[in-house]
Motif scaffolding. Structure first.
Motif, PDB file in Angstrom:
ATOM      1  N   ASN A  66       0.784  -1.236   0.000  1.00  0.00           N
ATOM      2  CA  ASN A  66       0.000   0.000   0.000  1.00  0.00           C
ATOM      3  C   ASN A  66       0.814   1.283   0.000  1.00  0.00           C
ATOM      4  N   ALA A  67       2.124   1.195   0.156  1.00  0.00           N
ATOM      5  CA  ALA A  67       2.965   2.393   0.179  1.00  0.00           C
ATOM      6  C   ALA A  67       3.638   2.586  -1.181  1.00  0.00           C
ATOM      7  N   HIS A  68       3.931   3.822  -1.520  1.00  0.00           N
ATOM      8  CA  HIS A  68       4.649   4.110  -2.767  1.00  0.00           C
ATOM      9  C   HIS A  68       6.053   3.530  -2.666  1.00  0.00           C
ATOM     10  N   ASP A  69       6.484   2.836  -3.694  1.00  0.00           N
ATOM     11  CA  ASP A  69       7.832   2.253  -3.740  1.00  0.00           C
ATOM     12  C   ASP A  69       8.611   2.966  -4.842  1.00  0.00           C
ATOM     13  N   GLU A  70       9.692   3.632  -4.447  1.00  0.00           N
ATOM     14  CA  GLU A  70      10.490   4.399  -5.408  1.00  0.00           C
ATOM     15  C   GLU A  70      11.087   3.493  -6.484  1.00  0.00           C
ATOM     16  N   ALA A  71      11.587   2.334  -6.102  1.00  0.00           N
ATOM     17  CA  ALA A  71      12.218   1.428  -7.068  1.00  0.00           C
ATOM     18  C   ALA A  71      11.223   0.946  -8.123  1.00  0.00           C
ATOM     19  N   LEU A  72       9.990   0.723  -7.726  1.00  0.00           N
ATOM     20  CA  LEU A  72       8.959   0.269  -8.663  1.00  0.00           C
ATOM     21  C   LEU A  72       8.289   1.430  -9.393  1.00  0.00           C
ATOM     22  N   GLY A  73       8.361   2.603  -8.804  1.00  0.00           N
ATOM     23  CA  GLY A  73       7.756   3.773  -9.418  1.00  0.00           C
ATOM     24  C   GLY A  73       6.269   3.912  -9.172  1.00  0.00           C
ATOM     25  N   GLY A  74       5.788   3.331  -8.089  1.00  0.00           N
ATOM     26  CA  GLY A  74       4.373   3.440  -7.769  1.00  0.00           C
ATOM     27  C   GLY A  74       3.996   2.576  -6.596  1.00  0.00           C
ATOM     28  N   ARG A  75       2.723   2.485  -6.352  1.00  0.00           N
ATOM     29  CA  ARG A  75       2.188   1.651  -5.280  1.00  0.00           C
ATOM     30  C   ARG A  75       2.166   0.206  -5.781  1.00  0.00           C
ATOM     31  N   PRO A  76       2.872  -0.722  -5.138  1.00  0.00           N
ATOM     32  CA  PRO A  76       2.977  -2.091  -5.633  1.00  0.00           C
ATOM     33  C   PRO A  76       1.649  -2.767  -5.942  1.00  0.00           C
ATOM     34  N   LEU A  77       0.650  -2.591  -5.118  1.00  0.00           N
ATOM     35  CA  LEU A  77      -0.634  -3.237  -5.371  1.00  0.00           C
ATOM     36  C   LEU A  77      -1.248  -2.728  -6.672  1.00  0.00           C
ATOM     37  N   ASP A  78      -1.189  -1.428  -6.902  1.00  0.00           N
ATOM     38  CA  ASP A  78      -1.727  -0.857  -8.137  1.00  0.00           C
ATOM     39  C   ASP A  78      -0.968  -1.374  -9.355  1.00  0.00           C
ATOM     40  N   LEU A  79       0.351  -1.448  -9.255  1.00  0.00           N
ATOM     41  CA  LEU A  79       1.164  -1.922 -10.376  1.00  0.00           C
ATOM     42  C   LEU A  79       0.870  -3.383 -10.698  1.00  0.00           C
ATOM     43  N   ALA A  80       0.731  -4.201  -9.676  1.00  0.00           N
ATOM     44  CA  ALA A  80       0.466  -5.632  -9.874  1.00  0.00           C
ATOM     45  C   ALA A  80      -0.906  -5.856 -10.494  1.00  0.00           C
ATOM     46  N   VAL A  81      -1.883  -5.074 -10.109  1.00  0.00           N
ATOM     47  CA  VAL A  81      -3.244  -5.228 -10.633  1.00  0.00           C
ATOM     48  C   VAL A  81      -3.327  -4.723 -12.074  1.00  0.00           C
ATOM     49  N   ALA A  82      -2.546  -3.713 -12.417  1.00  0.00           N
ATOM     50  CA  ALA A  82      -2.653  -3.062 -13.719  1.00  0.00           C
ATOM     51  C   ALA A  82      -2.202  -3.938 -14.890  1.00  0.00           C
ATOM     52  N   SER A  83      -1.156  -4.755 -14.697  1.00  0.00           N
ATOM     53  CA  SER A  83      -0.640  -5.525 -15.830  1.00  0.00           C
ATOM     54  C   SER A  83       0.183  -6.724 -15.359  1.00  0.00           C
ATOM     55  N   GLU A  84       0.416  -7.641 -16.285  1.00  0.00           N
ATOM     56  CA  GLU A  84       1.275  -8.801 -15.996  1.00  0.00           C
ATOM     57  C   GLU A  84       2.709  -8.354 -15.733  1.00  0.00           C
ATOM     58  N   GLU A  85       3.171  -7.338 -16.474  1.00  0.00           N
ATOM     59  CA  GLU A  85       4.532  -6.821 -16.266  1.00  0.00           C
ATOM     60  C   GLU A  85       4.669  -6.231 -14.870  1.00  0.00           C
ATOM     61  N   GLY A  86       3.657  -5.476 -14.453  1.00  0.00           N
ATOM     62  CA  GLY A  86       3.673  -4.913 -13.106  1.00  0.00           C
ATOM     63  C   GLY A  86       3.647  -6.002 -12.049  1.00  0.00           C
ATOM     64  N   LEU A  87       2.847  -7.037 -12.292  1.00  0.00           N
ATOM     65  CA  LEU A  87       2.785  -8.170 -11.371  1.00  0.00           C
ATOM     66  C   LEU A  87       4.157  -8.817 -11.231  1.00  0.00           C
ATOM     67  N   GLY A  88       4.831  -9.042 -12.356  1.00  0.00           N
ATOM     68  CA  GLY A  88       6.164  -9.652 -12.324  1.00  0.00           C
ATOM     69  C   GLY A  88       7.165  -8.803 -11.565  1.00  0.00           C
ATOM     70  N   ALA A  89       7.132  -7.491 -11.780  1.00  0.00           N
ATOM     71  CA  ALA A  89       8.047  -6.591 -11.087  1.00  0.00           C
ATOM     72  C   ALA A  89       7.804  -6.611  -9.579  1.00  0.00           C
ATOM     73  N   VAL A  90       6.539  -6.620  -9.182  1.00  0.00           N
ATOM     74  CA  VAL A  90       6.211  -6.639  -7.755  1.00  0.00           C
ATOM     75  C   VAL A  90       6.583  -7.990  -7.148  1.00  0.00           C
ATOM     76  N   GLU A  91       6.365  -9.077  -7.874  1.00  0.00           N
ATOM     77  CA  GLU A  91       6.771 -10.408  -7.380  1.00  0.00           C
ATOM     78  C   GLU A  91       8.282 -10.453  -7.136  1.00  0.00           C
ATOM     79  N   ARG A  92       9.060  -9.904  -8.067  1.00  0.00           N
ATOM     80  CA  ARG A  92      10.519  -9.875  -7.885  1.00  0.00           C
ATOM     81  C   ARG A  92      10.907  -9.019  -6.682  1.00  0.00           C
ATOM     82  N   ALA A  93      10.229  -7.901  -6.503  1.00  0.00           N
ATOM     83  CA  ALA A  93      10.524  -7.035  -5.355  1.00  0.00           C
ATOM     84  C   ALA A  93      10.205  -7.733  -4.039  1.00  0.00           C
ATOM     85  N   ILE A  94       9.131  -8.486  -4.001  1.00  0.00           N
ATOM     86  CA  ILE A  94       8.773  -9.240  -2.785  1.00  0.00           C
ATOM     87  C   ILE A  94       9.825 -10.305  -2.512  1.00  0.00           C
TER      88      ILE A  94
END
Length: 100
Positions: A66-94
């Motif tokens: 729920n917090a903005h992540d500078e490395a990802l460039g946004g809120r991880p939950l929003d990025l993961a929901v928006a696209s498969e690429e965002g999901l992959g990036a958030v999975e790697r960050a986790i």
């Protein structure tokens, strides 16, 4: 001793208690007005949430997603929901946070 029957007390009927004022509206939208989440996006949201809880624990997962992540460039939950690429990036960050 003589019992006397007392008349029943008068009770307001619903018609008598109604007022002419309009009901107050809440600040929330009715369900019928809310936009439904795409099923694919909902599946990504569930996947990333479960992964975060398993790898980071409940409180850390909530904070991370729920917090903005500078490395990802946004809120991880929003990025993961928006696209498969965002999901992959958030999975790697986790995964990198869990390994640290």
């Amino acid at each position: 001793m003589t019992d006397t029957i007392q008349p029943a007390p008068e009770v307001d009927t619903p018609a008598e208690t109604q007022t002419e004022t309009k009901p107050r509206r809440s600040g929330f939208q009715p369900r019928r007005m809310m936009k439904k989440m795409d099923p694919v996006a909902a599946e990504r949201q569930g996947r990333i949430t479960m992964l975060a809880w398993k790898k980071l624990g409940n409180e850390n997962a909530i904070a991370f997603l729920n917090a903005h992540d500078e490395a990802l460039g946004g809120r991880p939950l929003d990025l993961a929901v928006a696209s498969e690429e965002g999901l992959g990036a958030v999975e790697r960050a986790i995964e990198s946070r869990a390994a640290a």
